[in-house]
Enzyme design. Structure first.
Site, PDB file in Angstrom:
ATOM      1  CG  HIS A 189      -1.786  -1.050   1.571  1.00  0.00           C
ATOM      2  ND1 HIS A 189      -3.064  -1.328   0.596  1.00  0.00           N
ATOM      3  CD2 HIS A 189      -1.790  -2.181   2.115  1.00  0.00           C
ATOM      4  CE1 HIS A 189      -3.827  -2.333   0.805  1.00  0.00           C
ATOM      5  NE2 HIS A 189      -3.040  -2.908   1.676  1.00  0.00           N
TER       6      HIS A 189
HETATM    7  C1  BDR Z   1      -3.017   1.084   5.348  1.00  0.00           C
HETATM    8  O1  BDR Z   1      -2.926   0.580   6.518  1.00  0.00           O
HETATM    9  C2  BDR Z   1      -1.943   0.506   7.124  1.00  0.00           C
HETATM   10  O2  BDR Z   1      -2.330  -1.019   7.785  1.00  0.00           O
HETATM   11  C3  BDR Z   1      -1.175   0.162   6.293  1.00  0.00           C
HETATM   12  O3  BDR Z   1       0.331   0.130   6.635  1.00  0.00           O
HETATM   13  C4  BDR Z   1      -1.504   0.989   5.112  1.00  0.00           C
HETATM   14  O4  BDR Z   1      -0.990   2.581   5.225  1.00  0.00           O
HETATM   15  C5  BDR Z   1      -3.422   0.143   4.148  1.00  0.00           C
HETATM   16  O5  BDR Z   1      -4.979   0.186   4.415  1.00  0.00           O
END
Ligand code: BDR
Ligand code: CA
Length: 313
Positions: A240
């Protein structure tokens, strides 16, 4: 072109990889890391940020930030995804350095004011530090170069509720401030990041390319991978937070649309990001009152993964 950035983060396995990219990429000048609660508590996030810089042999300022959401009660950190230490519960070396004396918000304000028009804020955790910086000095709205957010979801649905993405859900009130402040902003949400799957062989390449840091990235990935196998049913992970940097440097790999965002702060849909495309009339103006922003609606996942691996190989 070289981008001076502040990277606002809650490391976090995928945050760690993005931090590695920010330190390694020749077109990024990493001015500092600002930390927040999210994947872990803020003390652990700050520890991990310092550690990742030390493992890369880089002396990057780290400023500690938000410990709790602006309004709502904090949810427990997702230890089943990132481990209780945020890095997959692997054994970690000691940290030698310390965080800066000033808060994350103050660091953001000072840094943006020192270089008006130059600094990009890349935020990949809950948005309390950006909201606090806006409160400290609203004039940064016209002084940042741009703001890139990993968070939110338009058509993809949520990952922590049926409609909400984790970073927005963790502090919807802060997200409402940051996403509608009127600064030049791009939201890189699940509509883009879910198109990207980082496979085990990609992590092997990264592990070999990144020395001591690579070992931590790869070993923590193993824990994250198990979560994806169990809950998503595929072998690999969504990188992500690296996608926010991919957007900054290779925006041609993303499909974006311009329009208005509304963040739902209460009720069953809390944390949802509602997108109203620009120039489309709706039955009421309530969804189009906020300033226009850019939102990613799709992405070339394989090309983004290739970019991540080639940056860290
Ligand atoms: C986001 O949520 C966090 O758990 C990850 O690091 C990322 O920034 C994804 O939904
Ligand atoms: Ca994150």
């Amino acid at each position: 072109m070289r981008y001076p950035i502040i990277f606002d983060t809650d490391p976090g396995v995928d945050d760690a990889q993005a931090i590695a990219i920010a330190m390694a990429h020749p077109d990024i000048e990493l001015l500092g890391l600002t930390t927040t609660f999210g994947n872990v508590d803020v003390a652990t996030a700050t520890h991990n940020a310092l550690l990742l810089c030390e493992l890369a042999g880089q002396n990057i300022p780290v400023a500690r930030g938000a410990a709790v959401p602006l309004v709502k009660k904090k949810h427990p950190a997702p230890a089943h995804i990132h481990g209780t230490n945020g890095l997959g519960n692997i054994a970690l070396p000691d940290v030698r350095g310390d965080a800066m004396p000033q808060s994350a918000a103050q660091f953001i304000v000072d840094t943006v004011n020192a270089r008006p028009g130059a600094v990009t804020l890349v935020a990949v955790g809950p948005l309390g530090n950006l909201a606090a910086a806006l409160q400290l000095d609203p004039e940064i709205i016209s002084k940042v170069k741009q703001v890139v957010i990993m968070g939110g979801s338009i058509k993809e649905g949520g990952n922590v509720t049926p409609v909400a993405e984790a970073n927005i859900f963790n502090d919807p009130h802060a997200a409402a401030h940051a996403l509608t402040a009127g600064w030049p902003l791009t939201m890189v949400g699940l509509d883009a990041t879910h198109r990207c799957t980082l496979k085990p062989h990609d992590m092997e390449a990264i592990a070999t390319g990144q020395g001591r840091l690579g070992a931590v990235l790869a070993d923590s990935y193993a824990f994250y991978r198990a979560f994806y196998q169990q809950t998503m049913g595929f072998d690999g992970c969504c990188p992500h937070d690296s996608c926010a940097l991919a957007w900054l440097l290779c925006s041609e790999l993303f499909t974006t649309a311009r329009g208005h965002l509304t963040v739902v702060t209460e009720g069953d849909a809390e944390g949802q990001t509602i997108f109203a495309p620009e120039a489309r009339p709706f039955i009421d103006t309530r969804w189009t009152r906020t300033p226009s922003v850019d939102v990613c609606l799709d992405a070339d996942g394989p090309a983004i993964v290739d970019w991540i691996v080639s940056t860290l190989h």
